[in-house]
Write an enzyme that holds these catalytic residues in place. Structure first.
Site, PDB file in Angstrom:
ATOM      1  N   PHE A 287      31.599  30.387  38.314  1.00  0.00           N
ATOM      2  CA  PHE A 287      30.758  30.965  39.378  1.00  0.00           C
ATOM      3  C   PHE A 287      31.171  30.510  40.769  1.00  0.00           C
ATOM      4  O   PHE A 287      30.461  30.760  41.734  1.00  0.00           O
ATOM      5  CB  PHE A 287      29.287  30.610  39.136  1.00  0.00           C
ATOM      6  CG  PHE A 287      28.734  31.213  37.874  1.00  0.00           C
ATOM      7  CD1 PHE A 287      28.289  32.537  37.860  1.00  0.00           C
ATOM      8  CD2 PHE A 287      28.690  30.495  36.697  1.00  0.00           C
ATOM      9  CE1 PHE A 287      27.796  33.110  36.691  1.00  0.00           C
ATOM     10  CE2 PHE A 287      28.206  31.060  35.528  1.00  0.00           C
ATOM     11  CZ  PHE A 287      27.754  32.365  35.515  1.00  0.00           C
TER      12      PHE A 287
ATOM     13  N   GLU B 211      35.019  31.610  46.558  1.00  0.00           N
ATOM     14  CA  GLU B 211      36.129  31.248  47.432  1.00  0.00           C
ATOM     15  C   GLU B 211      35.562  30.869  48.794  1.00  0.00           C
ATOM     16  O   GLU B 211      34.583  31.435  49.256  1.00  0.00           O
ATOM     17  CB  GLU B 211      37.096  32.429  47.560  1.00  0.00           C
ATOM     18  CG  GLU B 211      37.913  32.616  46.311  1.00  0.00           C
ATOM     19  CD  GLU B 211      38.781  33.863  46.341  1.00  0.00           C
ATOM     20  OE1 GLU B 211      39.098  34.363  47.425  1.00  0.00           O
ATOM     21  OE2 GLU B 211      39.140  34.330  45.239  1.00  0.00           O
TER      22      GLU B 211
ATOM     23  N   LYS C 240      35.705  44.585  41.278  1.00  0.00           N
ATOM     24  CA  LYS C 240      36.224  44.816  39.916  1.00  0.00           C
ATOM     25  C   LYS C 240      35.162  44.522  38.857  1.00  0.00           C
ATOM     26  O   LYS C 240      35.130  45.173  37.822  1.00  0.00           O
ATOM     27  CB  LYS C 240      37.504  44.006  39.691  1.00  0.00           C
ATOM     28  CG  LYS C 240      37.301  42.600  39.188  1.00  0.00           C
ATOM     29  CD  LYS C 240      38.618  41.990  38.752  1.00  0.00           C
ATOM     30  CE  LYS C 240      38.500  40.490  38.533  1.00  0.00           C
ATOM     31  NZ  LYS C 240      37.462  40.046  37.621  1.00  0.00           N
TER      32      LYS C 240
ATOM     33  N   CYS D 243      36.426  39.796  43.109  1.00  0.00           N
ATOM     34  CA  CYS D 243      35.438  39.753  42.022  1.00  0.00           C
ATOM     35  C   CYS D 243      34.426  40.897  42.043  1.00  0.00           C
ATOM     36  O   CYS D 243      34.382  41.688  41.110  1.00  0.00           O
ATOM     37  CB  CYS D 243      34.719  38.410  42.044  1.00  0.00           C
ATOM     38  SG  CYS D 243      35.829  37.069  41.602  1.00  0.00           S
TER      39      CYS D 243
ATOM     40  N   VAL E  53      41.010  30.306  40.739  1.00  0.00           N
ATOM     41  CA  VAL E  53      40.126  29.601  39.803  1.00  0.00           C
ATOM     42  C   VAL E  53      40.867  28.462  39.105  1.00  0.00           C
ATOM     43  O   VAL E  53      40.374  27.340  39.016  1.00  0.00           O
ATOM     44  CB  VAL E  53      39.534  30.590  38.768  1.00  0.00           C
ATOM     45  CG1 VAL E  53      38.845  29.852  37.636  1.00  0.00           C
ATOM     46  CG2 VAL E  53      38.549  31.521  39.458  1.00  0.00           C
TER      47      VAL E  53
ATOM     48  N   THR F  22      36.649  36.173  34.036  1.00  0.00           N
ATOM     49  CA  THR F  22      35.514  37.091  33.879  1.00  0.00           C
ATOM     50  C   THR F  22      35.930  38.193  32.911  1.00  0.00           C
ATOM     51  O   THR F  22      36.850  38.961  33.213  1.00  0.00           O
ATOM     52  CB  THR F  22      35.129  37.663  35.250  1.00  0.00           C
ATOM     53  OG1 THR F  22      34.854  36.565  36.118  1.00  0.00           O
ATOM     54  CG2 THR F  22      33.918  38.572  35.155  1.00  0.00           C
TER      55      THR F  22
ATOM     56  N   LYS G  95      27.984  36.474  33.555  1.00  0.00           N
ATOM     57  CA  LYS G  95      28.846  36.507  34.747  1.00  0.00           C
ATOM     58  C   LYS G  95      28.834  37.895  35.402  1.00  0.00           C
ATOM     59  O   LYS G  95      28.686  38.036  36.611  1.00  0.00           O
ATOM     60  CB  LYS G  95      30.267  36.105  34.345  1.00  0.00           C
ATOM     61  CG  LYS G  95      31.305  36.235  35.437  1.00  0.00           C
ATOM     62  CD  LYS G  95      31.087  35.274  36.583  1.00  0.00           C
ATOM     63  CE  LYS G  95      31.994  35.642  37.735  1.00  0.00           C
ATOM     64  NZ  LYS G  95      31.857  34.763  38.880  1.00  0.00           N
TER      65      LYS G  95
HETATM   66  P1  NAD Z   1      44.544  34.741  40.475  1.00  0.00           P
HETATM   67  O1  NAD Z   1      45.255  36.049  40.435  1.00  0.00           O
HETATM   68  O2  NAD Z   1      44.383  34.026  41.759  1.00  0.00           O
HETATM   69  O3  NAD Z   1      45.263  33.717  39.463  1.00  0.00           O
HETATM   70  C1  NAD Z   1      45.690  34.055  38.189  1.00  0.00           C
HETATM   71  C2  NAD Z   1      46.965  33.266  37.887  1.00  0.00           C
HETATM   72  O4  NAD Z   1      47.343  33.512  36.526  1.00  0.00           O
HETATM   73  C3  NAD Z   1      48.169  33.670  38.739  1.00  0.00           C
HETATM   74  O5  NAD Z   1      48.706  32.532  39.363  1.00  0.00           O
HETATM   75  C4  NAD Z   1      49.144  34.282  37.744  1.00  0.00           C
HETATM   76  O6  NAD Z   1      50.513  34.051  38.071  1.00  0.00           O
HETATM   77  C5  NAD Z   1      48.768  33.530  36.478  1.00  0.00           C
HETATM   78  N1  NAD Z   1      49.187  34.164  35.225  1.00  0.00           N
HETATM   79  C6  NAD Z   1      49.247  35.470  34.891  1.00  0.00           C
HETATM   80  N2  NAD Z   1      49.690  35.615  33.633  1.00  0.00           N
HETATM   81  C7  NAD Z   1      49.913  34.363  33.148  1.00  0.00           C
HETATM   82  C8  NAD Z   1      50.385  33.864  31.905  1.00  0.00           C
HETATM   83  N3  NAD Z   1      50.695  34.673  30.903  1.00  0.00           N
HETATM   84  N4  NAD Z   1      50.500  32.514  31.776  1.00  0.00           N
HETATM   85  C9  NAD Z   1      50.186  31.674  32.790  1.00  0.00           C
HETATM   86  N5  NAD Z   1      49.732  32.116  33.993  1.00  0.00           N
HETATM   87  C10 NAD Z   1      49.612  33.438  34.163  1.00  0.00           C
HETATM   88  O7  NAD Z   1      43.135  35.017  39.799  1.00  0.00           O
HETATM   89  P2  NAD Z   1      41.763  34.230  40.092  1.00  0.00           P
HETATM   90  O8  NAD Z   1      41.162  34.735  41.349  1.00  0.00           O
HETATM   91  O9  NAD Z   1      41.997  32.795  39.907  1.00  0.00           O
HETATM   92  O10 NAD Z   1      40.861  34.800  38.897  1.00  0.00           O
HETATM   93  C11 NAD Z   1      41.063  34.434  37.557  1.00  0.00           C
HETATM   94  C12 NAD Z   1      39.865  34.885  36.749  1.00  0.00           C
HETATM   95  O11 NAD Z   1      38.690  34.203  37.196  1.00  0.00           O
HETATM   96  C13 NAD Z   1      39.541  36.370  36.877  1.00  0.00           C
HETATM   97  O12 NAD Z   1      39.031  36.837  35.651  1.00  0.00           O
HETATM   98  C14 NAD Z   1      38.448  36.396  37.916  1.00  0.00           C
HETATM   99  O13 NAD Z   1      37.613  37.518  37.789  1.00  0.00           O
HETATM  100  C15 NAD Z   1      37.695  35.132  37.596  1.00  0.00           C
HETATM  101  N6  NAD Z   1      36.954  34.546  38.721  1.00  0.00           N
HETATM  102  C16 NAD Z   1      37.502  34.529  39.961  1.00  0.00           C
HETATM  103  C17 NAD Z   1      36.809  33.939  41.005  1.00  0.00           C
HETATM  104  C18 NAD Z   1      37.379  33.930  42.397  1.00  0.00           C
HETATM  105  O14 NAD Z   1      36.623  33.672  43.332  1.00  0.00           O
HETATM  106  N7  NAD Z   1      38.652  34.173  42.593  1.00  0.00           N
HETATM  107  C19 NAD Z   1      35.554  33.359  40.782  1.00  0.00           C
HETATM  108  C20 NAD Z   1      35.044  33.373  39.498  1.00  0.00           C
HETATM  109  C21 NAD Z   1      35.753  33.969  38.473  1.00  0.00           C
END
Ligand code: NAD
Length: 443
Positions: A150, A153, A264, A261, A11, A121, A205
């Site tokens: 929203f 991937e 969880k 997503c 994201v 989320t 969400k």
């Molecule tokens: P991800 O695990 O790919 O990325 C999270 C990043 O945060 C990682 O690179 C991690 O190293 C970094 N991180 C952790 N702690 C940190 C800190 N203290 N400071 C700076 N960086 C830090 O996760 P994601 O898939 O991008 O999801 C992030 C959020 O968005 C989640 O809540 C997820 O539910 C939501 N979301 C994800 C998607 C999806 O398709 N992946 C879509 C919509 C919403």
């Protein structure tokens, strides 16, 4: 505008890149130094169609930067996005330690007005918790906004650049104005920005993802009925999908939903409901059905081999939880592999993008093929777990020449039943009749 994005995963990297693409100055911050080093050196860290081109262009133009220092990232930024992980905690509820940890730090380092926007989320009430965590360390003015993401991937750039809607939860007029300006280039076609309170935005969400997971699961249960009653789920899907109230999308049965997503988020919503003594019955059933659905093909594979998979060689096409991503979180393929290995089978897998991620967790417990058809060499059967486009119209002659038996277990219903019959395959899919090779007349 000057923007900081905290967390540079699926994201965060898309968010940062797309905001840079509309002319903003963006600094992405991550605690993972190797990730930041790679990104700073112009190497993209995830596979997401269309992202690399935008990433390189904006980096070259000096609009997109990466750092491990939260302080440096937020110093000049007026807008701070939190795109941090919210994995399931011990009881299934979203673990807020990453978000609240960063909130705690932000309170110590901000020196002027900031809009802090939660894109992760998170359960209802998180905006208030983030507010409290920051406020305990500062007297500087700030606003908290819930702006759930929203994007999907595989089509994340498109989804971000042309969102169906943007949901913004805040009661601050100042923050609203800033976000309206920021999102203006993304909603030029009239797609709505929907303003609401923080709690409703947070729940929106979870409601969206849980509804979609329920829709998929409903079709998976219809597929179960089809198999038992001799109906064809493809026909039923078409039959109901043309009803506008139902819609054509998200009606494809398969071997369950996965990804980072849906699993969880459904679990977290159930847990949020439990915490206020509400038993969310439908979602409990959705989780239960989905767990079973992931292994739907297993008994069929076992039955084909008379319940003895020892030493059987299984070719597996598809590891990612869905096509066009390298994300393997909660991928059905991983559950299938685990069971196949338990039964003593050998697995040789191919995936266009996700093999590196699987290698990192499974090591050499399975083998990998760099090319699609090599995975079939000497294999007893082919199992398909992800609907990558390149699996949709494969070279069947090649499949036949490589596989020991003309047998395909297809968890994504990629092929036409009549065609598979004509080709002489033993073909097992989901919610449709099993195609068996015809015994030649007189044989
Ligand atoms: P991800 O695990 O790919 O990325 C999270 C990043 O945060 C990682 O690179 C991690 O190293 C970094 N991180 C952790 N702690 C940190 C800190 N203290 N400071 C700076 N960086 C830090 O996760 P994601 O898939 O991008 O999801 C992030 C959020 O968005 C989640 O809540 C997820 O539910 C939501 N979301 C994800 C998607 C999806 O398709 N992946 C879509 C919509 C919403």
């Amino acid at each position: 505008m000057k923007i900081a994005v905290v967390g540079t995963g699926y994201v965060g990297l898309v968010t940062g890149t797309c905001f840079a693409e509309t002319g903003n100055h963006v600094i992405c911050v991550d605690i993972d130094k190797s990730k930041v080093d790679k990104l700073s050196a112009g190497q993209i860290t995830i596979y997401e169609p269309g992202l690399e081109k935008l990433f390189l262009r904006n980096q070259k133009e000096g609009r997109l930067h990466f750092t491990t220092s939260l302080k440096d990232a937020v110093k000049d930024a007026q807008i701070i996005f939190l795109a941090l992980p919210t994995p399931p905690g011990e009881n299934g509820s979203a673990d807020l330690k990453y978000i609240l940890g960063v909130a705690d730090d932000l309170g110590k380092i901000i020196t002027d007005y900031k809009v802090i926007i939660d894109k992760s989320t998170v359960p209802v009430g998180t905006a208030a918790k983030v507010h409290a965590a920051i406020a305990k360390n500062t007297t500087v003015e700030f606003d908290i906004v819930s702006n759930p993401e929203f994007l999907r991937e595989g089509v994340a750039v498109d989804d971000f650049m042309k969102p169906d809607r943007v949901v913004i939860g805040t009661e601050s007029e100042k923050a609203k104005k800033i976000l309206l300006d920021l999102y203006a280039p993304f909603v030029r076609q009239g797609n709505p920005i929907i303003f609401m309170d923080e709690k409703s935005a947070e729940l929106t969400k979870y409601a969206a993802n849980s509804f979609l997971a329920t829709k998929i699961t409903f079709m998976n249960e219809i597929a179960q009925l089809c198999e038992r009653l001799g109906a064809d789920v493809d026909m039923v899907r078409k039959g109901i999908g043309s009803d506008e109230r139902i819609g054509k999308r998200f009606l494809f049965p398969g071997i369950g939903y996965g990804g980072s997503c849906f699993p969880k988020d459904v679990q977290a919503l159930v847990q949020s409901a439990n915490e206020i003594d509400y038993d969310f019955k439908i979602l409990n059933a959705v989780m239960d059905v989905n767990e079973k659905q992931k292994l739907h093909l297993l008994p069929k594979i076992k039955a084909y081999f008379n319940n003895d998979l020892k030493g059987k060689k299984i070719a597996l096409w598809g590891l990612a939880f869905k096509p066009n991503t390298d994300d393997i979180r909660e991928a059905p393929a991983l559950y299938i592999i685990e069971e196949l290995l338990k039964e003593g089978a050998e697995v040789n897998a191919y995936d266009p993008e996700a093999m590196g991620n699987v290698k990192a967790i499974l090591g050499n417990t399975i083998t990998f093929s760099e090319r699609q058809y090599e995975a079939l060499a000497d294999a007893d059967v082919l199992v398909i777990a992800t609907e990558w486009s390149e699996f949709r119209t494969p070279d069947f002659e090649k499949i036949i020449s490589f596989l020991k038996n003309k047998v395909i277990f297809d968890g994504r219903n990629l092929f036409d039943l009549k065609f598979m019959e004509e080709m002489g395959f033993h073909y097992v899919s989901v919610g449709r009749r099993t195609v068996l090779p015809q015994t030649p007349k007189g044989a």
